[in-house]
Scaffold this active site. Structure first.
Site, PDB file in Angstrom:
ATOM      1  N   ASP A  82       0.808  -1.217   0.000  1.00 18.97           N
ATOM      2  CA  ASP A  82       0.000   0.000   0.000  1.00 18.97           C
ATOM      3  C   ASP A  82       0.845   1.273   0.000  1.00 18.97           C
ATOM      4  O   ASP A  82       1.903   1.330   0.639  1.00 18.97           O
ATOM      5  CB  ASP A  82      -0.868  -0.034   1.271  1.00 18.97           C
ATOM      6  CG  ASP A  82      -2.171   0.708   1.106  1.00 18.97           C
ATOM      7  OD1 ASP A  82      -2.633   0.854  -0.032  1.00 18.97           O
ATOM      8  OD2 ASP A  82      -2.736   1.125   2.135  1.00 18.97           O
ATOM      9  N   HIS A  83       0.349   2.292  -0.709  1.00 18.38           N
ATOM     10  CA  HIS A  83       0.988   3.621  -0.720  1.00 18.38           C
ATOM     11  C   HIS A  83       2.475   3.561  -1.059  1.00 18.38           C
ATOM     12  O   HIS A  83       3.303   4.192  -0.405  1.00 18.38           O
ATOM     13  CB  HIS A  83       0.805   4.328   0.622  1.00 18.38           C
ATOM     14  CG  HIS A  83      -0.590   4.834   0.824  1.00 18.38           C
ATOM     15  ND1 HIS A  83      -1.094   5.913   0.127  1.00 18.38           N
ATOM     16  CD2 HIS A  83      -1.589   4.411   1.632  1.00 18.38           C
ATOM     17  CE1 HIS A  83      -2.355   6.130   0.509  1.00 18.38           C
ATOM     18  NE2 HIS A  83      -2.686   5.224   1.402  1.00 18.38           N
ATOM     19  N   HIS A 176      -7.036  10.433   5.862  1.00 17.04           N
ATOM     20  CA  HIS A 176      -6.257   9.413   6.578  1.00 17.04           C
ATOM     21  C   HIS A 176      -6.089   9.715   8.069  1.00 17.04           C
ATOM     22  O   HIS A 176      -6.008  10.868   8.478  1.00 17.04           O
ATOM     23  CB  HIS A 176      -4.841   9.324   5.979  1.00 17.04           C
ATOM     24  CG  HIS A 176      -4.775   8.508   4.736  1.00 17.04           C
ATOM     25  ND1 HIS A 176      -4.519   9.037   3.503  1.00 17.04           N
ATOM     26  CD2 HIS A 176      -4.926   7.174   4.531  1.00 17.04           C
ATOM     27  CE1 HIS A 176      -4.508   8.080   2.597  1.00 17.04           C
ATOM     28  NE2 HIS A 176      -4.755   6.938   3.192  1.00 17.04           N
ATOM     29  N   HIS A 204      -9.842   5.039   0.850  1.00 16.99           N
ATOM     30  CA  HIS A 204      -8.759   5.125   1.847  1.00 16.99           C
ATOM     31  C   HIS A 204      -9.244   5.976   3.013  1.00 16.99           C
ATOM     32  O   HIS A 204     -10.232   6.706   2.916  1.00 16.99           O
ATOM     33  CB  HIS A 204      -7.508   5.751   1.217  1.00 16.99           C
ATOM     34  CG  HIS A 204      -6.736   4.784   0.378  1.00 16.99           C
ATOM     35  ND1 HIS A 204      -5.500   4.305   0.736  1.00 16.99           N
ATOM     36  CD2 HIS A 204      -7.045   4.197  -0.800  1.00 16.99           C
ATOM     37  CE1 HIS A 204      -5.070   3.466  -0.200  1.00 16.99           C
ATOM     38  NE2 HIS A 204      -5.986   3.375  -1.151  1.00 16.99           N
ATOM     39  N   GLY A 205      -8.526   5.877   4.138  1.00 18.87           N
ATOM     40  CA  GLY A 205      -8.908   6.686   5.292  1.00 18.87           C
ATOM     41  C   GLY A 205     -10.254   6.288   5.851  1.00 18.87           C
ATOM     42  O   GLY A 205     -11.013   7.121   6.348  1.00 18.87           O
ATOM     43  N   SER A 207     -11.053   4.745   8.540  1.00 20.89           N
ATOM     44  CA  SER A 207     -11.239   4.811   9.998  1.00 20.89           C
ATOM     45  C   SER A 207     -12.038   6.032  10.423  1.00 20.89           C
ATOM     46  O   SER A 207     -12.630   6.041  11.497  1.00 20.89           O
ATOM     47  CB  SER A 207      -9.883   4.825  10.711  1.00 20.89           C
ATOM     48  OG  SER A 207      -9.228   3.606  10.527  1.00 20.89           O
ATOM     49  N   VAL A 227      -8.666   0.069   5.870  1.00 17.79           N
ATOM     50  CA  VAL A 227      -8.716   0.481   7.278  1.00 17.79           C
ATOM     51  C   VAL A 227      -7.345   0.289   7.922  1.00 17.79           C
ATOM     52  O   VAL A 227      -6.737  -0.776   7.787  1.00 17.79           O
ATOM     53  CB  VAL A 227      -9.740  -0.387   8.050  1.00 17.79           C
ATOM     54  CG1 VAL A 227      -9.789   0.024   9.519  1.00 17.79           C
ATOM     55  CG2 VAL A 227     -11.118  -0.307   7.413  1.00 17.79           C
ATOM     56  N   THR A 229      -6.105   2.924  10.948  1.00 17.19           N
ATOM     57  CA  THR A 229      -6.071   3.564  12.268  1.00 17.19           C
ATOM     58  C   THR A 229      -6.978   2.882  13.289  1.00 17.19           C
ATOM     59  O   THR A 229      -6.633   2.800  14.471  1.00 17.19           O
ATOM     60  CB  THR A 229      -6.432   5.055  12.102  1.00 17.19           C
ATOM     61  OG1 THR A 229      -5.483   5.622  11.180  1.00 17.19           O
ATOM     62  CG2 THR A 229      -6.366   5.800  13.417  1.00 17.19           C
TER      63      THR A 229
HETATM   64  O1  G3H Z   1      -3.661   3.649   3.597  1.00 16.59           O
HETATM   65  C1  G3H Z   1      -4.278   3.436   4.636  1.00 16.59           C
HETATM   66  C2  G3H Z   1      -5.703   3.323   4.617  1.00 16.59           C
HETATM   67  O2  G3H Z   1      -6.220   4.229   3.732  1.00 16.59           O
HETATM   68  C3  G3H Z   1      -6.306   3.376   6.011  1.00 16.59           C
HETATM   69  O3  G3H Z   1      -6.536   4.690   6.458  1.00 16.59           O
HETATM   70  O4  G3H Z   1      -5.708   4.628   8.776  1.00 16.59           O
HETATM   71  O5  G3H Z   1      -7.318   6.331   8.084  1.00 16.59           O
HETATM   72  O6  G3H Z   1      -8.033   3.949   8.287  1.00 16.59           O
HETATM   73  P1  G3H Z   1      -6.937   4.912   7.988  1.00 16.59           P
HETATM   74 ZN    ZN Z   2      -4.514   5.018   2.392  1.00 12.59          ZN
END
Ligand code: G3H
Ligand code: ZN
Length: 278
Positions: A82-83, A176, A204-205, A207, A227, A229
């Site tokens: 990822d990323h 994120h 993404h993001g 959480s 997910v 965080t």
């Molecule tokens: O790249 C990580 C994911 O997009 C998870 O994001 O930590 O905000 O849940 P998050």
């Molecule tokens: Zn992400």
């Protein structure tokens, strides 16, 4: 059993549902992700981020653990990198069992993003693996906090066409590393993107989005729900409680609690994103 990410995502889309991807930082995260999926008896995607690779100083040790867990699991488990910000990691991924990579050139100008993404796609497609990419920066990472940013459907169609990506992460209101579930997703935009873009959409993001918001997002057309965080909150809360309870030096009691707490989150969210679309 180790399964291609592509088949997990395409199966989820075909049944108008979602598939959850969770970020593993430690071995306990990876164990919890597989345990939560087994408890749910549903597939899961185990993701390792470039930041986790930086933390460990190498990809292979954590990747090998994830691969062993995926192979031993009694449910389908996909491995996703990822990323990723450099092509060397993209090149290393297939041999370590990763079925997909998210190549993140989203902070580059559009033309450079397209060029770098095409190169990553060529590497992965030559090995029969999937490339995920991102258009319309998702806020909150590396100082790029911009929750107002949105992916334009027309640009998304051109980007997929120009790059050959297999899945597209879109900016629809998430950010994120949020520690409260207060993000409001633009579901009308999700529906527009779903109708316009030929490849599966990724959030993404996640959480920062409530369970009901995630369920609505899947019904509106998001397929892969990432997910991170939420697992770290569960992990850290459990470790804090364990340390407050006992001063014994053995880390296993509090790491076991942390792993159990993360598995609970995984099982719950897998249920949330398995909903059927509208
Ligand atoms: O790249 C990580 C994911 O997009 C998870 O994001 O930590 O905000 O849940 P998050
Ligand atoms: Zn992400």
């Amino acid at each position: 059993m180790l399964t291609e990410t592509s088949s997990l995502v395409l199966d989820a889309r075909a049944r108008h549902g979602g598939v959850a991807a969770f970020n593993a930082i430690t071995l306990e995260h990876a164990e919890a992700i597989v345990e939560g999926a087994e408890r749910s008896q549903r597939p899961v995607i185990l993701a390792v981020s470039h930041n986790a690779v930086r933390y460990h100083g190498a990809l292979e040790p954590l990747a090998a653990s994830c691969l062993a867990l995926a192979r031993a699991a009694d449910v389908p488990v996909g491995l996703h990198l990822d990323h990723v910000e450099d092509l060397e990691l993209v090149e290393a991924a297939p041999d370590l069992g990763f079925g997909s990579v998210m190549f993140d050139a989203s902070t580059l100008p559009y033309a450079d993003n397209v060029e770098m993404t095409r190169r990553a796609a060529a590497v992965l497609h030559a090995r029969g693996r999937w490339l995920e990419s991102e258009l319309g920066e998702i806020g909150g990472k590396d100082g790029a906090h911009a929750p107002h940013v949105r992916t334009d459907p027309g640009e998304a169609v051109s980007f997929v066409d120009d790059t050959g990506v297999d899945a597209l992460a879109v900016a629809v209101g998430s950010s994120h590393a949020m520690t409260s579930a207060t993000a409001e997703l633009d579901l009308d935009l999700v529906r527009q993107l779903r109708d316009a873009v030929p490849v599966p959409l990724v959030l993404h993001g996640s959480s920062g989005v409530s369970d009901s918001g995630l369920s609505a997002a899947v019904r509106a057309g998001l397929v892969k729900i990432n997910v991170g965080t939420q697992l770290n909150i569960a992990f850290t809360d459990a470790v804090r409680a364990g340390l407050a309870e006992s001063s014994a030096p053995d880390p296993r009691p509090y790491l076991r609690s942390a792993r159990d707490a993360m598995a609970d989150v995984v099982a719950r969210l897998i249920g949330v994103v398995s909903t059927t679309a509208e």
